[in-house]
Write an enzyme that holds these catalytic residues in place. Structure first.
Site, PDB file in Angstrom:
ATOM      1  N   PRO A  64       0.823  -1.201   0.000  1.00 47.27           N
ATOM      2  CA  PRO A  64       0.000   0.000   0.000  1.00 47.27           C
ATOM      3  C   PRO A  64       0.863   1.260   0.000  1.00 47.27           C
ATOM      4  CG  PRO A  64      -0.048  -1.079   2.151  1.00 47.27           C
ATOM      5  CD  PRO A  64       0.722  -1.971   1.240  1.00 47.27           C
ATOM      6  N   HIS A  65       0.407   2.256  -0.741  1.00 47.91           N
ATOM      7  CA  HIS A  65       1.125   3.537  -0.753  1.00 47.91           C
ATOM      8  C   HIS A  65       0.161   4.620  -1.199  1.00 47.91           C
ATOM      9  CE1 HIS A  65       1.394   1.756  -4.736  1.00 47.91           C
ATOM     10  NE2 HIS A  65       1.641   2.941  -5.272  1.00 47.91           N
ATOM     11  N   ALA A  66       0.579   5.877  -1.017  1.00 43.63           N
ATOM     12  CA  ALA A  66      -0.243   6.997  -1.478  1.00 43.63           C
ATOM     13  C   ALA A  66       0.693   8.012  -2.121  1.00 43.63           C
ATOM     14  CB  ALA A  66      -1.012   7.599  -0.315  1.00 43.63           C
TER      15      ALA A  66
END
Lengths: 149, 90
Positions: A64-66
């Site tokens: 997960p990343h943003a």
């Protein structure tokens, strides 16, 4: 090296009910270590809801990343291994056992970190060790900089 | 030859895929530029070949460049086999 990685960024054998909880715990580690603002964690979850579970890029592994503008403060990762794997909804790579949350402050600052991750994780033995690691120290050893191939 | 790796944001997982595509190309002895970007920018990049996860294949179908779906970004063998097949087919 423009990032730090130590056992304060790791939690092993965590119990979760669903993928959102798993991402939140990985995100909390980033917040506690001052790598991201709280809104970054919501963004990591929203991206999966909007764009699908494509972050499950390998068997049993989610990244997960943003975006940097979603509240990233520094470059780094946190690692959560799950006691029982959870489904993210990915057809081939579910269920997820290892969650590696990634933060970067721009398009380039995480290249060194990513290239290190690619090197370590493309080795199946390393990933097997990561999945079954019992302690935070072990995870740091596997993903730490001294481990190359 | 210009190869693109694609993901949702164009920064995280596409970069991971790029690293392993570069490694696969090297072991196949193929010389190519590999760059990573997001789904919406793929159209303007004029690539000769695109690699992406299954989830992004549908949104890349309208492009001129051939698209290879990669299931496991960390499996250099899978990437190598699929690239080899592609280059043999040409």
């Amino acid at each position: 090296m423009n990032y730090i990685f130590n056992k304060s960024l790791v939690k092993t054998n965590v119990k979760v009910n669903d993928w959102i909880q798993a991402v939140k715990i990985a995100g909390d580690l980033l917040i506690q270590n001052d790598l991201v603002e709280a809104r970054f964690v919501d963004a990591m979850i929203d991206i999966v809801k909007e764009k699908g579970p494509y972050i499950v890029i390998s068997k049993n592994l989610a990244i997960p990343h943003a975006r940097p503008e979603d509240g990233a403060k520094k470059v780094g990762i946190s690692v959560v291994t799950l006691e029982k794997p959870v489904k993210f909804g990915h057809k081939q790579n579910d269920p997820v056992k290892v969650v590696i949350a990634l933060t970067s402050i721009d398009e380039k600052s995480h290249i060194e970190l990513i290239s290190h991750l690619a090197r370590v994780l493309s080795n199946k033995q390393n990933f097997e060790r990561l999945k079954t690691a019992d302690t935070e120290e072990e995870v740091v050893k596997i993903l730490g900089k001294e481990v190359q191939n | 030859m210009k190869i693109l790796t694609i993901c949702g944001l164009g920064q995280g997982t596409s970069l991971l895929l790029k690293m392993n595509v570069q490694e696969a190309l090297q072991s196949l002895g193929i010389d190519a530029d590999v760059d990573n970007t997001d789904v919406s920018s793929a159209a303007v990049e004029n690539a000769d070949l695109i690699l992406a996860g299954e989830y992004h294949i549908d949104s890349l179908k309208h492009l001129d460049a051939p698209v290879i779906a990669i299931t496991d970004f960390m499996d250099v063998e899978e990437i190598k086999n699929k690239l080899q097949k592609f280059f043999k087919g040409e």
